[in-house]
Design a protein around this motif. Structure first.
Motif, PDB file in Angstrom:
ATOM      1  N   ASP A  38       1.671   6.876   7.613  1.00 53.69           N
ATOM      2  CA  ASP A  38       1.884   8.021   6.568  1.00 53.69           C
ATOM      3  C   ASP A  38       1.505   9.640   7.183  1.00 53.69           C
ATOM      4  O   ASP A  38       0.299   9.724   7.791  1.00 53.69           O
ATOM      5  N   LEU A  39       2.406  10.195   7.887  1.00 54.74           N
ATOM      6  CA  LEU A  39       2.211  11.516   8.632  1.00 54.74           C
ATOM      7  C   LEU A  39       2.737  12.639   7.913  1.00 54.74           C
ATOM      8  O   LEU A  39       3.790  12.585   7.596  1.00 54.74           O
ATOM      9  N   GLY A  84      -7.069   1.421  11.899  1.00 54.68           N
ATOM     10  CA  GLY A  84      -6.024   2.014  12.915  1.00 54.68           C
ATOM     11  C   GLY A  84      -6.260   3.401  13.204  1.00 54.68           C
ATOM     12  O   GLY A  84      -7.529   3.926  12.900  1.00 54.68           O
ATOM     13  N   VAL A  85      -5.245   4.326  13.290  1.00 54.14           N
ATOM     14  CA  VAL A  85      -5.257   5.753  13.592  1.00 54.14           C
ATOM     15  C   VAL A  85      -5.300   6.428  12.138  1.00 54.14           C
ATOM     16  O   VAL A  85      -4.087   6.620  11.733  1.00 54.14           O
ATOM     17  N   ARG A  86      -6.277   7.118  11.636  1.00 54.54           N
ATOM     18  CA  ARG A  86      -6.216   7.566  10.243  1.00 54.54           C
ATOM     19  C   ARG A  86      -7.096   8.586  10.330  1.00 54.54           C
ATOM     20  O   ARG A  86      -8.288   8.663  10.842  1.00 54.54           O
ATOM     21  N   ILE A  87      -6.860   9.565   9.331  1.00 53.15           N
ATOM     22  CA  ILE A  87      -7.722  10.692   8.716  1.00 53.15           C
ATOM     23  C   ILE A  87      -7.759  10.552   7.264  1.00 53.15           C
ATOM     24  O   ILE A  87      -6.892  10.539   6.648  1.00 53.15           O
ATOM     25  N   TRP A 146      -1.584   5.912  10.818  1.00 55.73           N
ATOM     26  CA  TRP A 146      -1.050   4.795  10.724  1.00 55.73           C
ATOM     27  C   TRP A 146      -1.763   3.521  11.279  1.00 55.73           C
ATOM     28  O   TRP A 146      -3.235   3.699  11.749  1.00 55.73           O
ATOM     29  N   GLY A 147      -1.636   2.429  10.505  1.00 57.29           N
ATOM     30  CA  GLY A 147      -2.372   1.305  10.736  1.00 57.29           C
ATOM     31  C   GLY A 147      -2.193   0.276  10.010  1.00 57.29           C
ATOM     32  O   GLY A 147      -0.949  -0.131   9.694  1.00 57.29           O
ATOM     33  N   GLU A 148      -3.313  -0.461   9.694  1.00 63.56           N
ATOM     34  CA  GLU A 148      -3.098  -1.800   8.763  1.00 63.56           C
ATOM     35  C   GLU A 148      -4.145  -1.805   7.632  1.00 63.56           C
ATOM     36  O   GLU A 148      -5.069  -1.730   7.758  1.00 63.56           O
ATOM     37  N   ALA A 149      -3.393  -2.176   6.470  1.00 69.80           N
ATOM     38  CA  ALA A 149      -4.407  -2.366   5.248  1.00 69.80           C
ATOM     39  C   ALA A 149      -4.533  -4.099   4.913  1.00 69.80           C
ATOM     40  O   ALA A 149      -3.500  -4.656   5.109  1.00 69.80           O
ATOM     41  N   LEU A 152       0.824  -1.223  -0.053  1.00 69.24           N
ATOM     42  CA  LEU A 152       0.014   0.044   0.055  1.00 69.24           C
ATOM     43  C   LEU A 152       1.005   1.162   0.177  1.00 69.24           C
ATOM     44  O   LEU A 152       1.776   1.397   1.115  1.00 69.24           O
ATOM     45  N   THR A 153       0.594   2.099  -0.727  1.00 69.63           N
ATOM     46  CA  THR A 153       1.623   3.383  -1.254  1.00 69.63           C
ATOM     47  C   THR A 153       0.628   4.548  -0.974  1.00 69.63           C
ATOM     48  O   THR A 153      -0.289   4.658  -1.741  1.00 69.63           O
ATOM     49  N   THR A 154       0.932   5.287  -0.075  1.00 67.59           N
ATOM     50  CA  THR A 154      -0.029   6.661   0.103  1.00 67.59           C
ATOM     51  C   THR A 154       0.920   7.897  -0.426  1.00 67.59           C
ATOM     52  O   THR A 154       2.323   7.982   0.019  1.00 67.59           O
ATOM     53  N   SER A 155       0.310   8.833  -0.809  1.00 68.60           N
ATOM     54  CA  SER A 155       0.897  10.149  -1.152  1.00 68.60           C
ATOM     55  C   SER A 155       0.046  11.138  -0.762  1.00 68.60           C
ATOM     56  O   SER A 155      -1.015  11.603  -1.044  1.00 68.60           O
ATOM     57  N   ASN A 156       0.555  12.196   0.410  1.00 69.03           N
ATOM     58  CA  ASN A 156       0.020  13.181   0.846  1.00 69.03           C
ATOM     59  C   ASN A 156       0.958  14.136   0.786  1.00 69.03           C
ATOM     60  O   ASN A 156       2.057  14.349   0.881  1.00 69.03           O
ATOM     61  N   PRO A 157       0.370  15.499   0.494  1.00 70.32           N
ATOM     62  CA  PRO A 157       1.175  16.930   0.671  1.00 70.32           C
ATOM     63  C   PRO A 157       1.745  16.993   2.106  1.00 70.32           C
ATOM     64  O   PRO A 157       1.135  16.719   2.880  1.00 70.32           O
ATOM     65  N   PRO A 158       2.774  17.729   2.163  1.00 65.06           N
ATOM     66  CA  PRO A 158       3.478  18.114   3.335  1.00 65.06           C
ATOM     67  C   PRO A 158       2.352  18.806   4.491  1.00 65.06           C
ATOM     68  O   PRO A 158       2.580  18.565   5.539  1.00 65.06           O
ATOM     69  N   VAL A 159       1.820  19.816   3.856  1.00 65.13           N
ATOM     70  CA  VAL A 159       0.658  20.326   4.838  1.00 65.13           C
ATOM     71  C   VAL A 159      -0.468  19.947   4.189  1.00 65.13           C
ATOM     72  O   VAL A 159      -1.151  20.190   3.134  1.00 65.13           O
TER      73      VAL A 159
END
Length: 327
Positions: free
Chosen positions: A281-282, A222-225, A259-262, A183-190
């Motif tokens: 992914d933070l 998991g703990v996710r937003i 963070w968590g599990e897929a 599982l690959t996630t991509s989020n902006p820094p902000v």
């Protein structure tokens, strides 16, 4: 040129192999289909046999053009393409290991008159040690003429194949495995300042002996937003043949932070398989804030400890200096 011809041949057969197709395998110039039975028309060869049995059947090869067509016939093994899981068959110059070695048409070459059809018989001799379960192949009709392709050095040979689905009697063992999940996630820094995306990939392996039509679900816990907690995956092969492996990849907009599990769960034919992988992914701004808070808290604790130590040290020295002499 040979490689280009073979690649194109497989693509043509793939088009004729679509499972939803309810008509003859047809490329607009010629077609191959089972000879109709006395009861009902057939769109594919659906056969069943014991190990050691010999089957006989017939195919109709039709020519839709205004001139005679000479076609070469052969039986071939089917397989799932690693790229997208679609069905294709091995070329006549490739090594056959299953249906492609068990039979042959009555005629290797047929000439079909313009706007006419020819019926061709073929046999399948199932080996005595043939494993039970599904064995899938095709009766393929190839135009031996090499036509120019898209490039100046590419030649094309066209072909059409009619599916042969043979079930060898014996124990049926449907089984699946989910392997190499990522599982690959991509989020902006902000958060909220750019696009985010998620990609899931895994190898889907049919470890049983029957053809399966898989369905897959992705769950993220998991703990996710943000991002979906559950998603139905769609980039799956419509049919996964026994022993075949397909790399499944799917991506979409939006990604979870945290963070968590897929977990990917695949079901087919009353059985299922799962695969899991952890994710973290933070966003950098939150990670930096967390580190800053942690660093600030550590600094405060250290300063308090130093102050306590400093006060205790001065009191002790003063007491020793003012101690009266003993005479």
């Amino acid at each position: 040129m040979r490689r280009a011809s073979v690649a194109t041949l497989l693509l043509v057969v793939l088009t004729a192999f679509l499972p939803a197709q309810a008509r003859a395998a047809d490329n607009g110039e010629w077609s191959v289909e089972p000879a109709d039975s006395a009861i009902t028309p057939r769109t594919a060869f659906q056969l069943s046999a014991r190990p050691g049995a010999t089957l006989a059947d017939r195919a109709v090869v039709s020519n839709s053009t205004g001139e005679p067509l000479t076609l070469r016939l052969h039986l071939a093994d089917a397989y799932n393409t690693p790229r997208d899981g679609g069905l294709a068959v091995r070329g006549s110059e490739e090594t056959q290991r299953d249906v492609g070695t068990w039979g042959r048409p009555e005629q290797d070459v047929v000439t079909v008159p313009a706007h006419a059809a020819v019926t061709v018989a073929f046999t399948l001799a199932v080996p005595a040690d043939a494993p039970p379960g599904d064995h899938v192949g095709a009766l393929v009709a190839v135009d031996e003429r090499v036509r120019p392709g898209a490039g100046s050095f590419i030649g094309v040979r066209r072909a059409v194949g009619s599916r042969i689905h043979l079930r060898v009697e014996g124990a049926q063992r449907p089984a699946l495995a989910v392997e190499g999940l990522r599982l690959t996630t991509s989020n902006p820094p902000v958060p909220g300042t750019g696009d985010s995306s998620t990609t899931v990939s895994f190898t889907l392996h049919n470890t049983g002996n029957v053809t399966l039509d898989p369905r897959a679900t992705l769950r993220i816990g998991g703990v996710r937003i943000g991002g979906p907690a559950t998603r139905q995956l769609t980039n799956l092969p419509a049919e996964l043949l026994p022993g075949e492996q397909v790399r499944v990849t799917e991506d979409w907009e939006g990604a979870p932070s945290g963070w968590g599990e897929a977990t990917v769960t695949v079901t087919a034919g009353g059985i299922g398989a799962t695969g899991s992988v952890g994710f973290l992914d933070l966003p950098w701004i939150l990670l930096a804030a967390a580190l800053a808070l942690a660093g600030g808290g550590a600094a405060v604790l250290l300063a308090r400890r130093r102050r306590r130590t400093g006060r205790g040290g001065r009191t002790g020295r003063g007491g020793r200096a003012g101690r009266p002499a003993v005479g």
